[in-house]
Design a protein around this motif. Structure first.
Motif, PDB file in Angstrom:
ATOM      1  N   PHE A   3       0.453  14.049  -5.044  1.00  0.00           N
ATOM      2  CA  PHE A   3       0.584  13.196  -3.860  1.00  0.00           C
ATOM      3  C   PHE A   3      -0.967  13.641  -3.091  1.00  0.00           C
ATOM      4  O   PHE A   3      -1.288  14.776  -2.989  1.00  0.00           O
ATOM      5  N   GLU A   5      -3.036  13.154   0.871  1.00  0.00           N
ATOM      6  CA  GLU A   5      -2.468  12.660   2.225  1.00  0.00           C
ATOM      7  C   GLU A   5      -3.657  12.785   2.889  1.00  0.00           C
ATOM      8  O   GLU A   5      -4.608  13.705   2.926  1.00  0.00           O
ATOM      9  N   THR A 209       3.773   7.204   8.156  1.00  0.00           N
ATOM     10  CA  THR A 209       2.961   7.345   7.208  1.00  0.00           C
ATOM     11  C   THR A 209       2.746   6.048   5.915  1.00  0.00           C
ATOM     12  O   THR A 209       3.878   5.476   5.983  1.00  0.00           O
ATOM     13  N   PHE A 211       2.347   4.767   2.766  1.00  0.00           N
ATOM     14  CA  PHE A 211       2.494   5.467   1.322  1.00  0.00           C
ATOM     15  C   PHE A 211       2.184   4.263   0.419  1.00  0.00           C
ATOM     16  O   PHE A 211       2.707   3.248   0.564  1.00  0.00           O
ATOM     17  N   SER A 268      -0.638   8.283   2.691  1.00  0.00           N
ATOM     18  CA  SER A 268      -0.133   9.186   1.463  1.00  0.00           C
ATOM     19  C   SER A 268      -0.311   8.360   0.309  1.00  0.00           C
ATOM     20  O   SER A 268       0.350   7.382   0.205  1.00  0.00           O
ATOM     21  N   SER A 270       0.228   8.499  -3.894  1.00  0.00           N
ATOM     22  CA  SER A 270       0.919   8.946  -4.930  1.00  0.00           C
ATOM     23  C   SER A 270       0.461   8.379  -6.430  1.00  0.00           C
ATOM     24  O   SER A 270       0.237   7.367  -6.497  1.00  0.00           O
ATOM     25  N   ASP A 283       8.515  11.319  -1.498  1.00  0.00           N
ATOM     26  CA  ASP A 283       7.591  11.678  -0.389  1.00  0.00           C
ATOM     27  C   ASP A 283       8.327  11.535   1.042  1.00  0.00           C
ATOM     28  O   ASP A 283       8.274  12.462   1.751  1.00  0.00           O
ATOM     29  N   LYS A 287       8.771  14.622   3.757  1.00  0.00           N
ATOM     30  CA  LYS A 287       8.382  14.465   5.146  1.00  0.00           C
ATOM     31  C   LYS A 287       9.593  14.468   6.080  1.00  0.00           C
ATOM     32  O   LYS A 287       9.214  14.338   7.303  1.00  0.00           O
TER      33      LYS A 287
END
Length: 327
Positions: A3, A5, A209, A211, A268, A270, A283, A287
């Motif tokens: 990950f 970020e 976030t 993602f 974030s 992945s 994730d 978080k």
């Protein structure tokens, strides 16, 4: 799983709250004969949190349908006339025991055909006619071969509803929503969904976030097929570099838009082995997010995505899952 970020903060930006003056309407799709108390308690906790953050009206709705597919129209009407008072009584008894700010009197709507798809559409039509902002529903999230493809009321609702659907699964123990994980492929359509996520974040005073799993950028049919068979997709190394850079630039633009509206946001990414759904869940756990937001579509490939990524996330997430469709 790797990950990465990227964060961007601006404490000096004030939150825009001009849209908080209008009361939001939530349709609570409730099964009055459901005996899963854990799922219902999780859902009620989520409703209490939503109503504590801003003015909302919550309307419990139960769809009453006959159980005999061979019944003719006259028999169906008699069946509904006979069972509707009982359903209304049970529903009122359930709601009378619940204390939630903004809770409206419960409603029983009827549908003449014992067909899941048509029953779901009856609820959808009611929500649209009521100008509801979302439909909230609980689910058992049962597993096994009988659930390999779409089958439950909740999953059918996700497939057809244009109104956003908030699904509270049996593992959704986190109901305080101050952090939203928006799982996205960062496409143009997804940007429309992100604008809705921003509105939710403003209402709930939550950070976001953004993602992205590189698996989400692959062919939907290929990715869903791999997920449904229980395997994982290993992203080719020569694809990861340029793709990561491109997605990061897009995410930074989305973060800037969030900051303009006073919302703290981060990105974030992945990369590596494993399915997109497992990456989302991992994730979200790292978080401790209070809400996972996903996009839904209506085509054949997108239906397969609902049957894999969204289903697995709903089943296993320790928080509610909000599924939205770009309009």
């Amino acid at each position: 799983m790797l990950f990465k970020e990227h964060r961007l903060f601006n404490k000096g930006v004030s939150i825009m709250v001009s849209n908080l003056s209008s009361k939001k309407k939530i349709i609570w799709a409730i099964d009055v004969f459901e005996d899963d108390k854990v799922s219902r308690l999780n859902l009620i906790s989520t409703l209490k949190h939503l109503s504590s953050q801003r003015p909302v009206s919550i309307e419990p709705v139960y769809v009453l349908t006959p159980t005999d597919s061979e019944s003719n129209t006259e028999e169906t009407e008699l069946w509904i006339q006979h069972y509707r008072p009982s359903a209304e009584k049970v529903l009122k008894g359930v709601i009378d025991e619940i204390s939630i700010e903004g809770l409206l009197p419960p409603v029983v709507i009827t549908h003449s055909r014992p067909n899941r798809e048509q029953t779901v559409k009856a609820l959808i039509n009611y929500a649209e006619d009521s100008n509801a902002d979302c439909i909230i529903i609980g689910t058992h999230a049962r597993q096994g071969l009988t659930r390999l493809f779409l089958g439950s009321f909740a999953e059918t609702l996700l497939l057809y509803a244009k109104t956003p659907v908030l699904v509270v699964g049996p593992n959704a123990v986190r109901t305080q929503i101050n952090h939203i994980l928006f799982a996205t492929d960062l496409s143009d359509k997804a940007h429309l969904i992100f604008e809705n996520v921003l509105k939710i974040a403003i209402d709930l005073k939550a950070k976001i976030t953004i993602f992205h799993s590189l698996n989400l950028s692959l062919s939907p049919l290929l990715q869903s097929g791999v997920s449904l068979m229980g395997g994982g997709w290993v992203t080719p190394p020569d694809f990861m570099g340029p793709a990561e850079t491109e997605k990061q630039k897009l995410a930074e633009k989305w973060i800037a838009l969030a900051l303009e509206k006073g919302i703290i946001a981060n990105y974030s990414l992945s990369m590596g082995e494993g399915s997109a759904s497992q990456a989302i869940l991992k994730d979200a756990e790292l978080k401790s997010v209070g809400l996972i937001a996903l996009a839904a579509e209506s085509g054949a490939a997108e239906a397969a995505i609902i049957g894999s990524i969204t289903r697995q996330v709903v089943r296993e997430a320790s928080c509610p899952v909000w599924v939205m469709r770009a309009k």
